[in-house]
Structures are given as C-alpha cells and as structure tokens.
Enzyme design. Structure first.
Site, PDB file in Angstrom:
ATOM      1  N   ASN A   7       0.875  -1.174   0.000  1.00 17.03           N
ATOM      2  CA  ASN A   7       0.000   0.000   0.000  1.00 17.03           C
ATOM      3  C   ASN A   7       0.916   1.229   0.000  1.00 17.03           C
ATOM      4  OD1 ASN A   7      -1.507   2.302   0.828  1.00 17.03           O
ATOM      5  ND2 ASN A   7      -3.040   0.997   1.797  1.00 17.03           N
ATOM      6  N   GLU A  34      -3.930   1.748  -2.902  1.00 19.67           N
ATOM      7  CA  GLU A  34      -4.025   3.202  -2.675  1.00 19.67           C
ATOM      8  C   GLU A  34      -3.082   3.977  -3.603  1.00 19.67           C
ATOM      9  OE1 GLU A  34      -5.580   5.159   1.005  1.00 19.67           O
ATOM     10  OE2 GLU A  34      -4.256   3.678   1.934  1.00 19.67           O
ATOM     11  N   ASP A 145      -3.737  -5.031   1.125  1.00 18.98           N
ATOM     12  CA  ASP A 145      -4.012  -4.393   2.410  1.00 18.98           C
ATOM     13  C   ASP A 145      -5.387  -4.876   2.838  1.00 18.98           C
ATOM     14  OD1 ASP A 145      -4.678  -2.799   4.532  1.00 18.98           O
ATOM     15  OD2 ASP A 145      -4.436  -0.890   3.478  1.00 18.98           O
ATOM     16  N   ASN A 147      -6.710  -4.625   5.886  1.00 21.28           N
ATOM     17  CA  ASN A 147      -7.320  -3.857   6.968  1.00 21.28           C
ATOM     18  C   ASN A 147      -7.936  -4.772   8.027  1.00 21.28           C
ATOM     19  OD1 ASN A 147      -6.952  -0.966   6.856  1.00 21.28           O
ATOM     20  ND2 ASN A 147      -8.020  -1.019   4.889  1.00 21.28           N
ATOM     21  N   ASP A 217      -1.242  -6.268   6.159  1.00 21.06           N
ATOM     22  CA  ASP A 217      -0.916  -6.521   4.756  1.00 21.06           C
ATOM     23  C   ASP A 217      -0.523  -7.990   4.632  1.00 21.06           C
ATOM     24  OD1 ASP A 217      -0.727  -3.582   3.504  1.00 21.06           O
ATOM     25  OD2 ASP A 217       0.054  -3.585   5.555  1.00 21.06           O
ATOM     26  N   ASP A 246       2.629   4.763   5.104  1.00 20.08           N
ATOM     27  CA  ASP A 246       2.479   4.214   6.458  1.00 20.08           C
ATOM     28  C   ASP A 246       2.499   2.677   6.454  1.00 20.08           C
ATOM     29  OD1 ASP A 246       0.069   4.395   5.082  1.00 20.08           O
ATOM     30  OD2 ASP A 246      -1.117   5.037   6.795  1.00 20.08           O
ATOM     31  N   HIS A 247       2.561   2.077   5.276  1.00 19.15           N
ATOM     32  CA  HIS A 247       2.655   0.624   5.138  1.00 19.15           C
ATOM     33  C   HIS A 247       4.033   0.214   4.642  1.00 19.15           C
ATOM     34  CE1 HIS A 247      -1.787  -0.367   5.248  1.00 19.15           C
ATOM     35  NE2 HIS A 247      -1.825   0.937   5.008  1.00 19.15           N
TER      36      HIS A 247
END
Length: 255
Positions: A7, A34, A145, A147, A217, A246-247
């Site tokens: 991501n 994303e 990802d 989530n 992930d 942030d990943h």
C-alpha cells in the site's frame, strides 16, 4: 517467483520510493494499493522502463489498485464480479500460471457504522469470488491491504485491539478466517509464529519509532502453492525513508 504487496498511499507521492524499492528488492510481481491516481496519470511508461508491465484501475484522490510484473499479465479482471462498487479496490491477473488477486480491503471506519457494514458486504463478495477463482486456478495468491489483523500476535496491544475494535473485530476476523477455510494459508505464518511483526504504523504518536504497529498486509496462498512457499516476510526498510507510506511491503517467495 517473489510476489509482494504494498500500500503505497499515493503513487504520485511515492513513485521515487517505488522505483528505489523495485531496484533493490527486485520482486517478480507486485500488487499496489491506494495508488490514488486516475488511469491516464498512471506511470506505466516509467515502470516499463524499469522492466515492469502494469495493469491498473484507479480514481482521483482515493483507492486505486495495480499489478506490476516482469512477465506478461494475462486474463485481467478489474473489480469483484457481481458486486457493484464505484471504488477501485480489486484487480486480478495471471502471471506464469499463478492467479493473483490484489485487494485494497475497505477500512470500515468504526464497528457499527455504515462503512463497517459495507466492509462486511464487500468481504462476502470477495469470499464468493475467491471460491470461484480457486475452482479455475488451483495456484492462487490473494494479497493486499486487508485492513484486518489476523490475531493477537499481529497487533502491538491486544488489550486495545480486541474483538470490539475496528480492524480486529470478531466479524472482520471471521471474514478472514472464512477465506482461509476455502483453502488459503497466510504465507507469513507458514514460516513464522513470531509476534510483533508489523506492516502498518500510524503516522501519529511516533507510531513507527515506537513500533506501535499492526500486520494487516497479507499474502494468502492456496493449498496447491503451499509446498512452493520457501519464505515470506515484511520489508520494513521503505517505512524508514523520508515521507514514507504508512505501510511496508509484505512478500512471499515461491520456489
């Protein structure tokens, strides 16, 4: 074959990072989430210069998914069959006989919200799709990802990230377990029982420096591929770079 998921949290911002990472890590196939780019802005020409073909489905500002591969990508599918959704969150293709589904799973906002209900409906549709794809492609990887943090080992504080919390709620984990019951295996867990290995850290409160992360992930592999999984992990290095996503990338190596 090294297959990775990342991501990038805006390819417009993170393209230099992606270029650096592709050169150093050298994956064979990459699923991006994303991307946050409309299709006419996707850097497919630049990626081809780096040796990667690409297929993609994007939109302005939000969502967006892509597959990159050193080899041809065949039988491309954009979106979940039979599930009407304006959000670009799913793409699939076949590389070297391996079917790859790349997902950017809905975040869900908070338990009990409309977005949470949408997440559960979306995951139900993914379940039906994966079940169908397994019938056509025994060698299948479902990555992205998600989530969803699979269990207590995958969160920095299980007391906070519990069955009532978004990303770790009973219903979300139940949906993930439903995918595994179809005959998928968490690639990372095939080779490690280690706790505290994360793929996402909040930008706030020095989350990465304090290692306050989650492993959300995932690279899930089918039973037919399970004997070929020789390694899997998370590459933390890109999270240390300036202005990072942030990943961090999750990856699985097939022998």
């Amino acid at each position: 074959m090294r297959i990775a998921s990342w991501n990038v949290n805006s390819l417009n911002v993170r393209l230099p990072h992606l270029e650096q990472w592709l050169a150093g890590f050298a994956p064979d196939v990459v699923g991006l989430q994303e991307t946050k780019l409309e299709d006419h802005k996707f850097p497919d020409t630049r990626l081809l210069e780096l040796g990667y073909r690409s297929v993609f489905a994007g939109q302005k500002t939000y969502n967006g998914v892509a597959l990159l591969s050193r080899s041809p990508i065949e039988d491309v599918r954009i979106g979940i069959p039979g599930f009407e959704d304006a959000q670009m969150r799913a793409i699939a293709g076949t590389v070297g006989g391996v079917r790859i589904i790349n997902l950017y799973v809905v975040n869900g906002q908070d338990v009990g919200t409309d977005k949470y209900a949408y997440k559960l409906r979306w995951l139900e549709a993914v379940h039906a799709w994966v079940e169908e794809e397994l019938g056509r492609y025994p060698e299948l990887v479902v990555m992205g990802d998600f989530n969803i943090a699979p269990d207590a080992r995958d969160v920095h504080d299980p007391a906070v990230w519990n069955e009532d919390h978004i990303l770790t709620s009973s219903a979300e984990r139940g949906a993930l377990e439903g995918l595994l019951r179809l005959g998928l295996h968490d690639g990372f867990r095939l080779h490690s029982d280690e706790a505290g290995v994360f793929s996402w850290w909040d930008y706030r409160a020095a989350g990465f420096r304090r290692d306050l992360g989650l492993r959300i992930d995932l690279t899930l592999v089918s039973e037919a591929l399970r004997p070929r999984v020789v390694a899997a992990g998370i590459d933390r290095e890109p999270r240390t770079w300036e202005r990072p996503s942030d990943h961090a990338p999750a990856w699985v190596q097939l022998g």
